[in-house]
Design a protein around this motif. Sequence first.
Motif, PDB file in Angstrom:
ATOM      1  N   ASN A 162     109.939  23.577  61.801  1.00 40.24           N
ATOM      2  CA  ASN A 162     109.815  24.566  60.723  1.00 40.24           C
ATOM      3  C   ASN A 162     110.427  25.922  61.107  1.00 40.24           C
ATOM      4  N   GLY A 163     111.014  26.016  62.309  1.00 42.89           N
ATOM      5  CA  GLY A 163     111.677  27.241  62.733  1.00 42.89           C
ATOM      6  C   GLY A 163     110.811  28.187  63.545  1.00 42.89           C
ATOM      7  N   TYR A 164     109.509  27.916  63.605  1.00 46.91           N
ATOM      8  CA  TYR A 164     108.629  28.773  64.399  1.00 46.91           C
ATOM      9  C   TYR A 164     108.952  28.629  65.880  1.00 46.91           C
ATOM     10  N   ARG A 165     108.836  29.721  66.589  1.00 51.70           N
ATOM     11  CA  ARG A 165     109.020  29.664  68.036  1.00 51.70           C
ATOM     12  C   ARG A 165     107.754  29.106  68.666  1.00 51.70           C
ATOM     13  N   LEU A 166     107.953  28.262  69.663  1.00 51.68           N
ATOM     14  CA  LEU A 166     106.822  27.671  70.380  1.00 51.68           C
ATOM     15  C   LEU A 166     106.886  28.107  71.845  1.00 51.68           C
ATOM     16  N   PHE A 167     105.772  28.605  72.321  1.00 51.19           N
ATOM     17  CA  PHE A 167     105.671  29.100  73.691  1.00 51.19           C
ATOM     18  C   PHE A 167     104.741  28.197  74.480  1.00 51.19           C
ATOM     19  N   GLY A 168     105.043  28.040  75.751  1.00 52.19           N
ATOM     20  CA  GLY A 168     104.236  27.186  76.606  1.00 52.19           C
ATOM     21  C   GLY A 168     103.536  27.976  77.692  1.00 52.19           C
TER      22      GLY A 168
END
Length: 132
Positions: free
Chosen positions: A34-40
């Motif tokens: 969906n284009g959201y940034r994902l952080f780990g």
Amino acid sequence: MQIGELARVCGVDVDTIRYYEKEGLLPAATRAPNGYRLFGPQHAERLAFIRHCRALDMPLAEIRHLIEAADHPDADCGDVNTLIDAQLDTVRERIKAMQALEAQLMALRARCGEQRAVEACGILKELMAVGR
């Protein structure tokens, strides 16, 4: 996790995370469909590292050097020592400046040791005389 959750977990503003990412202090996040940034977890660890360095009053340029050193664990740590030595020198200079400021304020405070009318205030008279 999304940026808002990372911000909450690490106790920083979302704008701070965006800034650190833009400046290359944080690795780029992956993108969800969906284009959201994902952080780990590595982002949270890096943010904790940056926050610790900032708590030691290190400028971002120095933090960048420390991150580069941390990213090369087999390299010599001489540059890290040099950087910390320079930061210690900076802190020591600030301490001297703050001690001088304290002495000035104490001397100023000694100019008015009791309650009196403002027109007779030794502190204000001294401060006004400096500008003349």
